[in-house]
Motif scaffolding. Sequence first.
Motif, mmCIF file in Angstrom:
data_model
loop_
_atom_site.group_PDB
_atom_site.id
_atom_site.type_symbol
_atom_site.label_atom_id
_atom_site.label_comp_id
_atom_site.label_asym_id
_atom_site.label_seq_id
_atom_site.Cartn_x
_atom_site.Cartn_y
_atom_site.Cartn_z
ATOM 1 N N UNK A 108 0.843 -1.303 -0.087
ATOM 2 C CA UNK A 108 0.174 -0.035 -0.008
ATOM 3 C C UNK A 108 0.914 1.216 -0.136
ATOM 4 N N UNK A 109 0.202 2.529 -0.207
ATOM 5 C CA UNK A 109 1.098 3.762 -0.247
ATOM 6 C C UNK A 109 1.821 3.859 0.945
ATOM 7 N N UNK A 110 1.072 3.628 2.220
ATOM 8 C CA UNK A 110 1.898 3.783 3.567
ATOM 9 C C UNK A 110 2.214 2.442 4.330
ATOM 10 N N UNK A 111 1.658 1.320 3.794
ATOM 11 C CA UNK A 111 1.574 0.126 4.776
ATOM 12 C C UNK A 111 2.287 -1.021 3.824
ATOM 13 N N UNK A 112 3.018 -2.037 4.259
ATOM 14 C CA UNK A 112 3.427 -3.054 3.599
ATOM 15 C C UNK A 112 2.879 -4.357 4.258
ATOM 16 N N UNK A 113 2.347 -5.182 4.006
ATOM 17 C CA UNK A 113 2.280 -6.618 4.766
ATOM 18 C C UNK A 113 3.455 -6.980 5.359
ATOM 19 N N UNK A 114 3.468 -7.242 6.371
ATOM 20 C CA UNK A 114 4.677 -7.459 7.033
ATOM 21 C C UNK A 114 5.017 -9.070 6.770
ATOM 22 N N UNK A 115 3.985 -9.733 6.690
ATOM 23 C CA UNK A 115 4.319 -11.216 6.568
ATOM 24 C C UNK A 115 5.051 -11.529 5.040
ATOM 25 N N UNK A 116 4.903 -10.621 4.190
ATOM 26 C CA UNK A 116 5.320 -10.497 2.977
ATOM 27 C C UNK A 116 6.845 -10.558 2.853
ATOM 28 N N UNK A 117 7.503 -9.859 3.738
ATOM 29 C CA UNK A 117 9.100 -9.813 3.993
ATOM 30 C C UNK A 117 9.369 -9.910 5.302
#
Length: 315
Positions: A66-75
Amino acid sequence: MLELTFSADDLAGTRFAISPLWETVAAVRVLKYPDEHALHRRWAEAVRPRLAASGIRLRPLSELVGPRLIAAFACPPPTSPAPDLDLELAALRRQPHDRVAADRAALGLPPEPDPQAGLDRLAETVTRFWDVALAPYWPRVRALLDGDVLHRARLLVSGGAHRLFADLSPGVTWMGDQLNVPRARPDTVPLDGRGLLLVPSVFAWPKLFSLTVPGWQPLLRYPARGVGTLWEHTEQDAPAALAKILGRSRARLLALLDEPAATGDLARRAGLSAGGASQHLTALRDAGLVSAHRTGRYVLYARTEIAEALLAGRP
């Protein structure tokens, strides 16, 4: 403001890691929100047509950015200082399904009908995107990240935590036993003996990304030094000593590979026939000096880390 409080054990446990998986995920963010990443425009312009030719469906990955959030489980945080992509993808595939569901919900995404199949599909998407968009550039990116870690380590040795964090990112300050990190949502997080993992990043620029969710290793992903020069055109003459060993044509081809290129383009720039350039590139690949990456109908050649060191005159 995010306030990270350190004990003596936390400071002793502060360490660095490089993450190819994070760079891959963050690179998708650069393509998804190009107006925020003018610094990477040259890379993006080169990669977009290759991605189109490859037919990769990026949605399993891009929807998690997302513009301000990246899914933590993805990395997930790297568990060693310099893991390869396969090791990090193995950790990705092992992510708890409840964590996946929580991260997807935070991004407004529906739950996966089959969470494990979703993780496997995500890992496959990351692999394909890496092969086209990151692998040809990785020796250059890795050299910059390694240089940043070396610089930070020297700062820590010479001036302790004050110097280590002094220019990590705008607004980051060290006071007493506390690191203050700019963040929209204020929070105070004791590290509780876990230490802090520092991950320099090319594609995080210009932002600083923090992870302090319970159950995760606390970390900061920060813009590495020198990102502004990473995509500059740096074509150079091959050192005379290298030309004596490899021959002028092969040394010239190495020098021309300041960015990944196909055989035809290299042949034209080096004044060689396509067949001659192909023979030289095959020899360089067999010697471990170039790598080959297929992108649709084309094969892109790129210098390896060994070749980068030779051209820079490093031992």
